[in-house]
Design a protein around this motif. Structure first.
Motif, PDB file in Angstrom:
ATOM      1  N   PHE A  15       0.782  -1.254   0.034  1.00 37.34           N
ATOM      2  CA  PHE A  15       0.125  -0.010   0.089  1.00 37.34           C
ATOM      3  C   PHE A  15       1.128   1.165  -0.028  1.00 37.34           C
ATOM      4  CE2 PHE A  15      -2.807  -3.365   1.844  1.00 37.34           C
ATOM      5  CZ  PHE A  15      -3.822  -3.141   1.054  1.00 37.34           C
ATOM      6  N   SER A  16       0.201   2.341  -0.508  1.00 32.77           N
ATOM      7  CA  SER A  16       1.099   3.628  -0.431  1.00 32.77           C
ATOM      8  C   SER A  16       1.673   3.999   0.909  1.00 32.77           C
ATOM      9  CB  SER A  16       0.339   4.675  -0.937  1.00 32.77           C
ATOM     10  OG  SER A  16      -0.899   4.787  -0.307  1.00 32.77           O
ATOM     11  N   ALA A  17       2.809   4.476   0.901  1.00 37.57           N
ATOM     12  CA  ALA A  17       3.199   4.842   2.257  1.00 37.57           C
ATOM     13  C   ALA A  17       2.657   5.981   3.106  1.00 37.57           C
ATOM     14  CB  ALA A  17       4.775   5.140   2.035  1.00 37.57           C
ATOM     15  N   ALA A  18       2.631   6.142   4.234  1.00 35.86           N
ATOM     16  CA  ALA A  18       2.212   7.231   5.245  1.00 35.86           C
ATOM     17  C   ALA A  18       3.300   8.355   5.129  1.00 35.86           C
ATOM     18  CB  ALA A  18       2.027   6.637   6.501  1.00 35.86           C
ATOM     19  N   VAL A  19       2.716   9.416   5.420  1.00 35.88           N
ATOM     20  CA  VAL A  19       3.584  10.616   5.394  1.00 35.88           C
ATOM     21  C   VAL A  19       3.825  11.192   6.877  1.00 35.88           C
ATOM     22  CG1 VAL A  19       4.036  12.832   4.781  1.00 35.88           C
ATOM     23  CG2 VAL A  19       3.055  11.356   2.938  1.00 35.88           C
ATOM     24  N   SER A  20       5.261  11.232   7.129  1.00 42.68           N
ATOM     25  CA  SER A  20       5.666  11.812   8.247  1.00 42.68           C
ATOM     26  C   SER A  20       6.052  13.489   8.241  1.00 42.68           C
ATOM     27  CB  SER A  20       6.760  11.124   8.932  1.00 42.68           C
ATOM     28  OG  SER A  20       7.996  11.393   8.275  1.00 42.68           O
ATOM     29  N   GLN A  21       5.714  14.185   9.133  1.00 41.15           N
ATOM     30  CA  GLN A  21       5.975  15.550   9.158  1.00 41.15           C
ATOM     31  C   GLN A  21       6.782  16.055  10.404  1.00 41.15           C
ATOM     32  OE1 GLN A  21       3.235  18.535   6.962  1.00 41.15           O
ATOM     33  NE2 GLN A  21       2.654  18.817   9.384  1.00 41.15           N
ATOM     34  N   GLU A  22       8.083  16.819  10.337  1.00 39.80           N
ATOM     35  CA  GLU A  22       8.735  17.110  11.510  1.00 39.80           C
ATOM     36  C   GLU A  22       9.197  18.605  11.174  1.00 39.80           C
ATOM     37  OE1 GLU A  22      11.765  13.923  12.650  1.00 39.80           O
ATOM     38  OE2 GLU A  22      11.362  13.068  10.650  1.00 39.80           O
ATOM     39  N   LYS A  23       9.145  19.207  12.403  1.00 38.71           N
ATOM     40  CA  LYS A  23       9.662  20.690  12.430  1.00 38.71           C
ATOM     41  C   LYS A  23      11.310  20.514  12.062  1.00 38.71           C
ATOM     42  CE  LYS A  23       6.575  23.151  15.558  1.00 38.71           C
ATOM     43  NZ  LYS A  23       6.248  24.015  16.998  1.00 38.71           N
ATOM     44  N   SER A  24      11.370  21.482  11.475  1.00 33.19           N
ATOM     45  CA  SER A  24      12.671  21.711  10.893  1.00 33.19           C
ATOM     46  C   SER A  24      13.262  23.147  11.017  1.00 33.19           C
ATOM     47  CB  SER A  24      13.053  21.099   9.568  1.00 33.19           C
ATOM     48  OG  SER A  24      12.435  21.799   8.252  1.00 33.19           O
ATOM     49  N   LEU A  25      14.657  23.177  10.976  1.00 32.76           N
ATOM     50  CA  LEU A  25      15.335  24.585  10.907  1.00 32.76           C
ATOM     51  C   LEU A  25      16.468  24.823   9.981  1.00 32.76           C
ATOM     52  CD1 LEU A  25      14.923  27.538  12.430  1.00 32.76           C
ATOM     53  CD2 LEU A  25      16.701  26.660  14.147  1.00 32.76           C
ATOM     54  N   MET A  26      16.321  25.858   9.121  1.00 39.18           N
ATOM     55  CA  MET A  26      17.562  26.094   8.249  1.00 39.18           C
ATOM     56  C   MET A  26      17.929  27.344   8.528  1.00 39.18           C
ATOM     57  SD  MET A  26      15.960  25.160   4.301  1.00 39.18           S
ATOM     58  CE  MET A  26      14.764  26.440   4.360  1.00 39.18           C
ATOM     59  N   TYR A  27      19.462  27.326   8.968  1.00 39.55           N
ATOM     60  CA  TYR A  27      20.252  28.346   9.082  1.00 39.55           C
ATOM     61  C   TYR A  27      20.928  28.831   7.778  1.00 39.55           C
ATOM     62  CZ  TYR A  27      20.013  27.924  14.277  1.00 39.55           C
ATOM     63  OH  TYR A  27      19.553  28.035  15.448  1.00 39.55           O
ATOM     64  N   ILE A  28      20.687  30.004   7.160  1.00 37.84           N
ATOM     65  CA  ILE A  28      21.088  30.164   5.969  1.00 37.84           C
ATOM     66  C   ILE A  28      22.426  31.089   5.891  1.00 37.84           C
ATOM     67  CG2 ILE A  28      20.435  31.117   3.692  1.00 37.84           C
ATOM     68  CD1 ILE A  28      18.586  29.094   4.793  1.00 37.84           C
ATOM     69  N   ARG A  29      23.342  30.729   4.922  1.00 35.44           N
ATOM     70  CA  ARG A  29      24.519  31.447   4.947  1.00 35.44           C
ATOM     71  C   ARG A  29      24.870  31.954   3.428  1.00 35.44           C
ATOM     72  NH1 ARG A  29      29.019  27.220   7.208  1.00 35.44           N
ATOM     73  NH2 ARG A  29      28.456  25.435   5.767  1.00 35.44           N
TER      74      ARG A  29
END
Length: 269
Positions: A15-29
């Motif tokens: 069956f099609s896979a479930a989706v996970s969602q996690e908070k993330s953070l990008m520091y940009i340089r």
């Protein structure tokens, strides 16, 4: 910049896979030698495995619509996904990978980022490469439009903004590119324009009024679509896609064509 990291969970039983969602953070340089923010402490609700130190030489992530004023409740929409490089199957981009070989630089961790700025001022997409196991991705390709939604009057000349940037230090720089514009409305779509930049060939799409500024395209990455005369049938969603060898990034924007007596705001902001 805060984002959601979204990926599929392993599927079960075909069956099609479930989706996970996690908070993330990008520091940009913008300077790869700048390590000052490596000492910063991310918020406690973000797992350290989802903190990324992104090098963006073009400063695409630094545009004002992606950074609300301090204390603002409204925030830009942002999503990060794992990305798998793959050859394109559309004929106007197949020449980019005609050797059939998998370059060494593809052996890395790849990510795609899609973001929308405040008040529809920017839609943005990027492909990033990080050495395997690293949390320091480098932007390789970015595509953006300054307006997520735009209005034009019936009969006006239309320009739909889209631009792209390729990291000049990447092995992909100078390897060729292709640009594609597609139209979608109520589940149906059609190809509006397709251009093979490697071989300088424009595909026959049956849309004679659609054009690009080819000098600007090759010199500055300006892939904006020009429609010589706005018609009612032009209203809908347009997708600007840019292909590099094994990579693809795209943005979508909405166009509304209205009657001459309308008092809405018109043109690009």
């Amino acid at each position: 910049m805060e984002c959601w990291f979204v990926q599929e969970k392993p599927g079960r039983g075909g069956f099609s896979a479930a989706v996970s969602q996690e908070k993330s953070l990008m520091y940009i340089r913008t300077d790869p030698d700048d390590s000052s923010f490596m000492q910063l402490h991310p918020p406690a609700d973000i797992d350290l495995s989802r903190v990324y130190y992104v090098t963006d030489p073009a400063a695409s992530f630094c545009r004002a619509p992606l950074h609300p004023p301090e204390g603002s409740v409204t925030k830009p929409q942002c999503e990060i996904n794992p990305f798998v490089p793959h050859p394109s199957t559309v004929r106007w981009a197949t020449s980019l990978t005609e050797s059939g070989q998998s370059p060494i630089h593809l052996q890395a961790d790849w990510f795609s980022v899609a973001a929308q700025g405040l008040d529809g001022k920017l839609v943005f997409s990027a492909i990033m490469r990080a050495p395997s196991g690293s949390k320091e991705p480098h932007v390789i390709l970015s595509v953006s439009s300054r307006t997520a939604s735009v209005h034009f009057r019936l009969g006006e000349r239309v320009m739909l903004d889209c631009g792209f940037w390729v990291d000049p230090s990447s092995p992909l720089s100078g390897a060729g590119f292709s640009v594609e514009w597609r139209y979608q409305f109520r589940g149906e779509g059609r190809l509006v324009l397709a251009y093979d930049g490697k071989n300088d060939r424009l595909a026959d799409t049956g849309e004679p009024d659609a054009a690009l500024d080819f000098n600007a395209l090759h010199e500055t990455g300006n892939a904006s679509l020009i429609l010589e005369e706005a018609q009612v049938r032009h209203s809908g969603t347009y997708i600007c896609s840019v292909y590099l060898p094994n990579l693809l990034a795209q943005v979508a924007l909405d166009l509304e064509i209205v009657g001459e007596d309308s008092d809405l705001g018109f043109g690009q902001e």
